[in-house]
Motif scaffolding. Structure first.
Motif, PDB file in Angstrom:
ATOM      1  N   MET A  87       0.818  -1.204   0.000  1.00  0.00           N
ATOM      2  CA  MET A  87       0.000   0.000   0.000  1.00  0.00           C
ATOM      3  C   MET A  87       0.856   1.260   0.000  1.00  0.00           C
ATOM      4  N   ASP A  88       1.944   1.197   0.741  1.00  0.00           N
ATOM      5  CA  ASP A  88       2.824   2.360   0.839  1.00  0.00           C
ATOM      6  C   ASP A  88       4.240   1.862   1.070  1.00  0.00           C
ATOM      7  N   GLY A  89       4.587   0.807   0.355  1.00  0.00           N
ATOM      8  CA  GLY A  89       5.787   0.061   0.692  1.00  0.00           C
ATOM      9  C   GLY A  89       7.042   0.511  -0.030  1.00  0.00           C
ATOM     10  N   THR A  90       8.111   0.538   0.726  1.00  0.00           N
ATOM     11  CA  THR A  90       9.440   0.758   0.189  1.00  0.00           C
ATOM     12  C   THR A  90      10.363  -0.214   0.905  1.00  0.00           C
ATOM     13  N   THR A  91      10.985  -1.127   0.185  1.00  0.00           N
ATOM     14  CA  THR A  91      11.839  -2.097   0.852  1.00  0.00           C
ATOM     15  C   THR A  91      13.212  -1.496   1.114  1.00  0.00           C
ATOM     16  N   LYS A 282      10.869   9.026   2.708  1.00  0.00           N
ATOM     17  CA  LYS A 282       9.808   8.094   3.100  1.00  0.00           C
ATOM     18  C   LYS A 282       8.697   8.834   3.834  1.00  0.00           C
ATOM     19  N   GLY A 283       9.086   9.766   4.694  1.00  0.00           N
ATOM     20  CA  GLY A 283       8.089  10.537   5.426  1.00  0.00           C
ATOM     21  C   GLY A 283       7.234  11.393   4.517  1.00  0.00           C
ATOM     22  N   MET A 284       7.862  12.010   3.501  1.00  0.00           N
ATOM     23  CA  MET A 284       7.094  12.831   2.561  1.00  0.00           C
ATOM     24  C   MET A 284       6.146  11.978   1.737  1.00  0.00           C
ATOM     25  N   ARG A 285       6.562  10.756   1.447  1.00  0.00           N
ATOM     26  CA  ARG A 285       5.719   9.883   0.625  1.00  0.00           C
ATOM     27  C   ARG A 285       4.369   9.620   1.284  1.00  0.00           C
ATOM     28  N   SER A 286       4.352   9.571   2.619  1.00  0.00           N
ATOM     29  CA  SER A 286       3.107   9.249   3.317  1.00  0.00           C
ATOM     30  C   SER A 286       2.037  10.315   3.119  1.00  0.00           C
ATOM     31  N   SER A 287       2.437  11.535   2.742  1.00  0.00           N
ATOM     32  CA  SER A 287       1.464  12.614   2.555  1.00  0.00           C
ATOM     33  C   SER A 287       1.280  13.001   1.090  1.00  0.00           C
ATOM     34  N   ILE A 288       1.923  12.262   0.185  1.00  0.00           N
ATOM     35  CA  ILE A 288       1.837  12.568  -1.244  1.00  0.00           C
ATOM     36  C   ILE A 288       1.219  11.377  -1.964  1.00  0.00           C
ATOM     37  N   GLY A 289       0.062  11.585  -2.579  1.00  0.00           N
ATOM     38  CA  GLY A 289      -0.646  10.489  -3.224  1.00  0.00           C
ATOM     39  C   GLY A 289      -0.629  10.510  -4.732  1.00  0.00           C
ATOM     40  N   LEU A 297       9.505  11.119  -6.054  1.00  0.00           N
ATOM     41  CA  LEU A 297      10.123  10.813  -4.765  1.00  0.00           C
ATOM     42  C   LEU A 297      10.966   9.546  -4.837  1.00  0.00           C
ATOM     43  N   ALA A 298      10.463   8.544  -5.554  1.00  0.00           N
ATOM     44  CA  ALA A 298      11.230   7.301  -5.700  1.00  0.00           C
ATOM     45  C   ALA A 298      12.576   7.572  -6.360  1.00  0.00           C
ATOM     46  N   ALA A 342       9.004  26.856  -0.323  1.00  0.00           N
ATOM     47  CA  ALA A 342       9.688  25.567  -0.197  1.00  0.00           C
ATOM     48  C   ALA A 342       9.264  24.650  -1.332  1.00  0.00           C
ATOM     49  N   ILE A 343      10.220  23.876  -1.844  1.00  0.00           N
ATOM     50  CA  ILE A 343       9.939  22.770  -2.767  1.00  0.00           C
ATOM     51  C   ILE A 343      10.292  21.505  -2.007  1.00  0.00           C
ATOM     52  N   LEU A 344       9.278  20.726  -1.611  1.00  0.00           N
ATOM     53  CA  LEU A 344       9.483  19.606  -0.700  1.00  0.00           C
ATOM     54  C   LEU A 344      10.205  20.119   0.541  1.00  0.00           C
ATOM     55  N   ASP A 345      11.422  19.616   0.831  1.00  0.00           N
ATOM     56  CA  ASP A 345      12.141  20.069   2.019  1.00  0.00           C
ATOM     57  C   ASP A 345      13.249  21.066   1.689  1.00  0.00           C
ATOM     58  N   ALA A 346      13.256  21.598   0.472  1.00  0.00           N
ATOM     59  CA  ALA A 346      14.222  22.634   0.089  1.00  0.00           C
ATOM     60  C   ALA A 346      13.604  24.004   0.382  1.00  0.00           C
ATOM     61  N   LEU A 347      14.224  24.758   1.259  1.00  0.00           N
ATOM     62  CA  LEU A 347      13.692  26.044   1.683  1.00  0.00           C
ATOM     63  C   LEU A 347      14.447  27.179   1.003  1.00  0.00           C
ATOM     64  N   PHE A 348      13.713  28.128   0.440  1.00  0.00           N
ATOM     65  CA  PHE A 348      14.354  29.303  -0.151  1.00  0.00           C
ATOM     66  C   PHE A 348      15.063  30.063   0.973  1.00  0.00           C
ATOM     67  N   PRO A 349      16.330  30.426   0.780  1.00  0.00           N
ATOM     68  CA  PRO A 349      17.115  31.028   1.867  1.00  0.00           C
ATOM     69  C   PRO A 349      16.461  32.276   2.443  1.00  0.00           C
ATOM     70  N   GLU A 350      16.268  32.286   3.759  1.00  0.00           N
ATOM     71  CA  GLU A 350      15.676  33.433   4.431  1.00  0.00           C
ATOM     72  C   GLU A 350      16.604  34.649   4.371  1.00  0.00           C
ATOM     73  N   SER A 351      17.905  34.384   4.234  1.00  0.00           N
ATOM     74  CA  SER A 351      18.873  35.476   4.265  1.00  0.00           C
ATOM     75  C   SER A 351      18.807  36.370   3.027  1.00  0.00           C
ATOM     76  N   LEU A 352      18.152  35.889   1.953  1.00  0.00           N
ATOM     77  CA  LEU A 352      18.062  36.694   0.731  1.00  0.00           C
ATOM     78  C   LEU A 352      16.895  37.663   0.828  1.00  0.00           C
ATOM     79  N   ASP A 353      17.142  38.866   0.434  1.00  0.00           N
ATOM     80  CA  ASP A 353      16.111  39.917   0.522  1.00  0.00           C
ATOM     81  C   ASP A 353      15.223  39.871  -0.722  1.00  0.00           C
ATOM     82  N   ILE A 354      14.395  38.807  -0.753  1.00  0.00           N
ATOM     83  CA  ILE A 354      13.491  38.591  -1.890  1.00  0.00           C
ATOM     84  C   ILE A 354      12.068  38.494  -1.349  1.00  0.00           C
TER      85      ILE A 354
END
Length: 406
Positions: A87-91, A282-289, A297-298, A342-354
């Motif tokens: 169902m949500d398996g990754t070996t 694996k953790g992100m996979r549980s919330s992405i259908g 993700l694979a 954010a793109i998945l767990d990639a966060l746009f740097p807070e230090s940039l003045d954008i």
């Protein structure tokens, strides 16, 4: 008992008996029988499930926790046929103490093959070496793959569809091929069946100290690591990594372990960091259908370089430029809030003045630029300048998207 699998089991038995039950011959026999009458083409899955639920005349079932669930469809003292639902398996990356073949009856999977080189046994249950991917492929419905027991077949499967169903024709056990190691890339092999009760209880007691925010937690863990042997120290270090990192003590604990064990400890840090990377996906996979996003993700979890990732994307979606497909997925998985982009767990740097409303477009433009390996940044990235682009690259490289920019 399902008639299709009863006939399949009897065919396998007859052919294997003609080969005097040779373990060497069994994988070829199993693969041939699965390919001659593929379950994907000949088995009505809903009907099979209904029959299993309503008919008491079934083969002896195991108490295995493998599969979600496992159904035994044919059983013989020398081998059996199982259906594994996922169902949500990754070996995990693993090898087998049995041989045979598996068939993708429903769904699809990412299948990766590995080898373990320069191995050095620390104990019978834990080895150090080099876990290296040999190849990776997309398995669609109807594919059959042989299973060779022992280190000749080290592999992992990331199941893409819900459910995925695999038919396995396998021996009960191949003597002399154990233990059935799991592999933690890039450097560790361990026996998942090995049980050290004292270490298990110590980890549980450390959890009590962590959850009650005991001020001596980190000091106790570090004192343990300074005294324990390599194997027990590794398991404590692995178990406590997250808590130590949150307390700012991870570097100290790792240094103590490396000082105690010297050259043997080389590669432990990289292995535990990779464990964190894989667990995060694996953790992100549980919330992405969405199936395409799960496929993405694979790839992020298993593929080790950008070229292989894009090749697999092109194989699955041949009519679209793979870079464009990946960028579309990144856009669809992007989340913008008051805290930033954010793109998945990639966060746009807070230090940039954008401004937050401009971060998404710049994030995607930077990702495209880095994926294409362009020497000169396009005009669309002018707001970042060279220093800003460097920070964005660092943010992507520290995330699950790292394979796209390395």
């Amino acid at each position: 008992m399902n008639d299709f699998f009863k006939d399949m089991g009897q065919t396998v038995l007859k052919r294997w008996k003609q080969e005097n039950f040779s373990l060497e011959k069994f994988p070829g026999i199993a693969q041939a029988v699965l390919d001659e009458r593929p379950p994907a083409q000949h088995v009505d899955l809903p009907a099979l499930m209904r029959e299993f639920l309503l008919d008491d005349e079934q083969p002896l079932q195991t108490q295995s926790g493998f599969g979600q669930p496992e159904l035994v469809a044919y059983e013989h003292p020398r081998f059996y046929i199982q259906l594994l639902f996922w169902m949500d398996g990754t070996t995990d990356i693993h090898q087998h103490e049995f041989s045979g073949a598996f068939h993708v009856m429903h769904g699809s999977s990412i299948h990766a093959h590995y080898e373990f080189e320069k191995r050095h046994a620390i104990t019978p249950n834990l080895q150090m070496g080099q876990v290296r991917m040999k190849n990776i492929e997309l398995l669609e419905t109807g594919r059959t793959v042989s299973i060779i027991s022992g280190r000749q077949c080290i592999h992992s499967l990331f199941h893409l569809d819900t459910p995925s169903v695999t038919v396995v024709v396998r021996t009960q056990n191949d003597p002399g091929t154990g233990p059935q190691f799991n592999y933690l890339p890039p450097h560790v092999a361990l026996d998942p069946m090995f049980s050290d009760v004292l270490t298990m209880r110590r980890k549980q007691l450390l959890d009590v100290l962590e959850q009650t925010e005991d001020p001596e937690y980190a000091d106790l863990v570090i004192e343990m690591i300074s005294d324990l042997d390599f194997e027990r120290g590794f398991y404590i270090l692995q178990h406590c990594m997250g808590a130590l990192a949150n307390l700012g003590e991870w570097g100290t604990a790792l240094s103590v372990f490396e000082t105690k064990h010297g050259e043997l400890a080389q590669g432990v840090a990289a292995t535990l960091e990779e464990c964190v990377h894989r667990d995060a996906i694996k953790g992100m996979r549980s919330s992405i259908g969405e199936p395409e996003h799960r496929f993405f993700l694979a790839l992020l979890m298993n593929v080790t370089n950008r070229a292989d990732l894009l090749a697999l994307v092109a194989q699955r979606f041949p009519n679209v430029t793979p870079t464009d497909t990946v960028l579309r997925w990144a856009d669809e998985l992007m989340d913008t809030s008051d805290d930033g982009c954010a793109i998945l767990d990639a966060l746009f740097p807070e230090s940039l003045d954008i401004a937050i409303e401009d971060q998404g477009e710049l994030f995607l433009a930077a990702l495209k630029h880095l994926m294409l390996g362009q020497k000169k940044a396009p005009a669309s990235l002018k707001p970042l300048a060279a220093a800003g682009l460097k920070q964005v690259k660092a943010a992507l490289a520290a995330s699950s998207l790292r394979v796209l920019v390395d």
